[in-house]
Enzyme design. Structure first.
Site, mmCIF file in Angstrom:
data_model
loop_
_atom_site.group_PDB
_atom_site.id
_atom_site.type_symbol
_atom_site.label_atom_id
_atom_site.label_comp_id
_atom_site.label_asym_id
_atom_site.label_seq_id
_atom_site.Cartn_x
_atom_site.Cartn_y
_atom_site.Cartn_z
ATOM 1 N N HIS A 76 0.828 -1.203 0.000
ATOM 2 C CA HIS A 76 0.000 0.000 0.000
ATOM 3 C C HIS A 76 0.864 1.255 0.000
ATOM 4 C CE1 HIS A 76 -2.971 2.903 1.909
ATOM 5 N NE2 HIS A 76 -3.507 2.563 0.756
ATOM 6 N N HIS B 226 1.101 4.156 -3.239
ATOM 7 C CA HIS B 226 0.965 5.613 -3.142
ATOM 8 C C HIS B 226 2.265 6.337 -3.494
ATOM 9 C CE1 HIS B 226 -3.202 6.058 -1.837
ATOM 10 N NE2 HIS B 226 -3.031 4.897 -1.247
ATOM 11 N N HIS C 12 -7.909 -0.367 -4.622
ATOM 12 C CA HIS C 12 -8.532 -0.351 -3.297
ATOM 13 C C HIS C 12 -9.785 -1.232 -3.265
ATOM 14 C CE1 HIS C 12 -5.832 3.174 -2.914
ATOM 15 N NE2 HIS C 12 -5.831 2.864 -1.630
ATOM 16 N N GLU D 271 -10.065 11.026 -4.820
ATOM 17 C CA GLU D 271 -8.913 10.764 -3.934
ATOM 18 C C GLU D 271 -8.567 11.945 -3.027
ATOM 19 O OE1 GLU D 271 -5.546 9.225 -6.017
ATOM 20 O OE2 GLU D 271 -4.400 8.988 -4.180
ATOM 21 N N HIS E 79 -11.731 11.603 -0.109
ATOM 22 C CA HIS E 79 -11.101 10.399 0.451
ATOM 23 C C HIS E 79 -9.954 10.755 1.392
ATOM 24 C CE1 HIS E 79 -7.342 8.128 -0.053
ATOM 25 N NE2 HIS E 79 -8.039 7.173 0.500
ATOM 26 N N HIS F 194 -9.454 10.139 5.692
ATOM 27 C CA HIS F 194 -8.296 9.645 6.449
ATOM 28 C C HIS F 194 -7.920 10.654 7.541
ATOM 29 C CE1 HIS F 194 -6.601 6.030 4.375
ATOM 30 N NE2 HIS F 194 -7.332 6.484 3.367
ATOM 31 N N HIS G 146 -12.861 2.582 3.145
ATOM 32 C CA HIS G 146 -12.703 2.262 1.720
ATOM 33 C C HIS G 146 -13.878 1.455 1.172
ATOM 34 C CE1 HIS G 146 -9.150 4.092 -0.010
ATOM 35 N NE2 HIS G 146 -8.695 4.137 1.229
HETATM 36 CU CU1 CUO Z 1 -4.653 3.938 -0.255
HETATM 37 CU CU2 CUO Z 1 -7.151 5.518 1.419
HETATM 38 O O1 CUO Z 1 -5.886 5.412 -0.215
HETATM 39 O O2 CUO Z 1 -5.500 4.613 1.478
#
Ligand code: CUO
Length: 672
Positions: A200, A204, A229, A341, A356, A360, A396
């Protein structure tokens, strides 16, 4: 050396080569200046090689230096992304590698180590003169984001007492964040898996949302954000069913408490703080943290969500100039991915916001939204740790549901899209040591080198021993009859889906379609007549082998600096192979294995794909290339279709077989 021992000054850093940097006088930070000679003597003497640093005209670093050295760094916080974007630009703008080395040696002792590592990694991945350079696995540089802090005390003890070379591996605790009283603990092996979290973080890193357009604007990156995701959620739900847990409940009511608590038991070595927990029943609140330059209200999150839904309902997106663009079949999901995102590719960020990422942020500051307790963000605030927390999957799942609203707007695939005339798949089966049509799983114990992440301890190797899930390798065997009149190229698409939920109830077709786990996708040539396709599980287009996930230096191929070695080191993005399939159960968990052959002429993307990391393209794409499949990601299951069962959906070019995943509760050492 810039990746080793992140908080040790670079003029004393020595890696395998026992090298250290020789800095121009003005590069030493003030706190060391009084002792420059002493330091140079002390560490310079040990090094067999010193690297002189060119004294360049320093660029303006005031923006990235706003983040305190000993703070946490989060890609989800807009201000942090801007600071990182500036630093990436600076690193990308250096004339050559010597200048890059120079600016890095200046920044290394001044810039927040997490941000420095992230920005340098992005620059190395994207600069033409550094592509293919070895970036150590993030878990090796910052093991504190992945393992129980008890490991560090043991590691310090062992490095001080025992000579390098005679040190026994230090065990890393598993299953240490909660007791059996917490039902979510049954899937902690998935959430807290080091390889899963590394994937993960890498994803990113490869797909940043901010910074130079040339870096952000990769082929179908918004769609890949959705799909990668979405697949994580499918995989997590399947794990839950195997463990008697219901599917993840989406987190969609921001006024309601979050039932699940999470106590990460991680310490940040850089910030010298424990990562804060989230108590069960926490509610997200308006965030006002001047220190992070964030001021945002929960109602804004709701507004962004409503605007996003409105875009889907009208299949159109409002632009800043008041015009609208249509969300078409071809690019709609890609646009929505970037809007959601969000990234700088969002067509209207000031209107649709940063839904999104802000989710977080709200969740990760639920414990201290106004900074009154001077607390840092929780694990949801960092892409390297977010997947540890049960709420990641709830968030998610909701994100995915919003994307699915769009998919429900699309016309179902017709025969023209699904059929492959003349090609009949007569069977698919699995052969392997666990038996026919059986996937065998168990625990596996391995070691990983973590010595390079241990600041200010004696040098040398420190192996950590940890346990994760593993399966027996197997082959797919697919029998195909080709009566199309000659040789033909086909794309083989293999998915797995649980047959039942946690209570043993069968899934409806629509649930089944949205639960399909991609296992592999590859191209093959069919001869006229009967064909037997045998594909090894290890060659999955979804996964990367253990050696790549952990960049295990002892298994590196070739000579240092050779192209094979560079390829081996470079590509950490990819689902960890040891998590290819769900865990299963002792009694055997029933799954359906699905295969479809589609006509490669309809799928193909003409491009040359020799080179680095082209073997985990399903979730990670290919660097500098187009996504190597023209179909929508998740095809043929990405769209709804009104049939009642999977057998009603099947065409001659598809087939299924009933399989079981059988888990044995034994731990075996990893075989090289
Ligand atoms: Cu990879 Cu919410 O985008 O974590």
């Amino acid at each position: 050396l810039f990746f080793d021992r992140p908080t040790e000054p670079c003029f004393m850093l020595k890696g395998e080569e026992q090298a250290a940097f020789e800095l121009p006088d003005n590069y030493y930070p003030d706190k060391y200046k009084f002792a420059t000679n002493v330091i140079a003597n002390r560490f310079g003497n040990d090094a067999t090689r010193t690297i002189p640093v060119r004294n360049i005209a320093l660029p303006n670093l005031s923006i990235p230096m706003q983040l305190p050295y000993n703070d946490q760094f989060s890609l989800f916080i807009p201000k942090h992304r801007q600071m990182a974007g500036r630093l990436i630009d600076i690193f990308m703008g250096m004339r050559d590698v010597v200048d890059l080395t120079s600016i890095c040696s200046y920044c290394h002792v001044r810039i927040n180590p997490y941000m420095f590592n992230y920005c340098l990694s992005v620059a190395i991945l994207h600069r033409p003169d550094t592509k293919g350079l070895n970036i150590p696995t993030f878990a090796q540089t910052f093991p504190d984001k992945f393992v129980d802090p008890k490991f560090f005390r043991r590691a310090r003890e062992i490095t001080n007492v025992v000579q390098s070379g005679s040190r026994m591996p230090v065990p890393i605790n598993v299953n240490y964040t909660a007791s059996d009283l917490e039902p979510e603990q049954r899937v902690a092996y998935f959430r807290e898996d080091i390889g899963v979290n590394l994937h993960h973080w890498h994803w990113h890193l490869v797909y940043p949302g901010e910074g130079d357009m040339a870096i952000v604007n990769k082929d179908r990156r918004g769609e890949l954000f959705y799909y990668m995701h979405q697949q994580i959620i499918c995989r997590f739900n399947a794990e839950r069913y195997c463990n008697g847990l219901s599917r993840v409940r989406r987190y969609n009511n921001f006024q309601q408490p979050i039932e699940e608590g999470y106590f990460p038991k991680l310490d940040s070595q850089v910030a010298s703080r424990a990562w804060p927990p989230r108590f069960a029943g926490s509610i997200i609140r308006d965030v006002e943290r001047p220190v992070d330059l964030i001021r945002t209200e929960v109602s804004q999150l709701e507004e962004m969500r409503n605007r996003f839904i409105q875009a889907i309902e009208t299949l159109s997106v409002l632009l800043p100039n008041g015009r609208r663009i249509t969300l078409d079949e071809e690019t709609g999901i890609d646009t929505l991915g970037n809007m959601m995102e969000s990234t700088i590719l969002s067509p209207n960020r000031s209107y649709y916001g940063d839904f999104h990422n802000l989710g977080h942020v709200f969740i990760s500051f639920a414990h201290d939204p106004d900074h009154r307790h001077l607390e840092l963000f929780g694990v949801m605030g960092d892409s390297a740790t977010a997947m540890r927390d049960p709420v990641f999957y709830r968030w998610h799942s909701y994100i995915d549901d919003l994307f699915q609203l769009y998919k429900y707007k699309l016309a179902p695939y017709g025969h023209d899209k699904l059929d492959f005339p003349g090609v009949r798949v007569t069977s698919i089966s699995v052969e392997g040591p666990a038996g026919n049509n059986t996937f065998g799983t168990r625990w596996e114990e391995s070691t990983v080198e973590l010595g390079r992440g241990l600041d200010f301890t004696p040098r040398g190797s420190v192996l950590a021993k940890f346990t994760d899930l593993q399966h027996e390798e197997f082959n797919y065997v697919i029998e195909v009859m080709n009566t199309s009149g000659g040789g033909v190229m086909a794309t083989v698409r293999i998915f797995m889906v649980p047959n039942q939920n946690e209570t043993g109830q069968p899934l409806s077709f629509d649930e089944l379609r949205k639960s399909m786990i991609e296992l592999d996708k590859f191209t093959t040539t069919l001869n006229a007549g009967n064909n037997t396709i045998r594909q090894r599980s290890i060659d999955s287009s979804v996964t990367i082998p253990y050696e790549r996930t952990f960049a295990d230096q002892s298994t590196r191929p070739g000579d240092p600096g050779s192209p094979e070695t560079a390829q081996f080191d470079f590509c950490g993005c990819g689902w960890p192979h040891h998590m290819l399939r769900p865990k299963g159960t002792a009694g055997g968990f029933p799954v359906t294995l699905f295969v479809m052959l589609s006509n490669w002429e309809d799928d193909k993307v003409v491009q040359d794909i020799v080179g680095n990391c082209n073997d985990a393209a399903s979730y990670c794409g290919i660097p500098d290339r187009k996504y190597p499949d023209r179909r929508a990601m998740g095809f043929p299951f990405d769209r709804p279709i009104s049939v009642n069962s999977l057998s009603d959906f099947l065409r001659p070019n598809m087939n299924v077989s009933q399989c079981t995943i059988r888990f044995r509760d034994v731990t075996l050492p990893r075989q090289r």
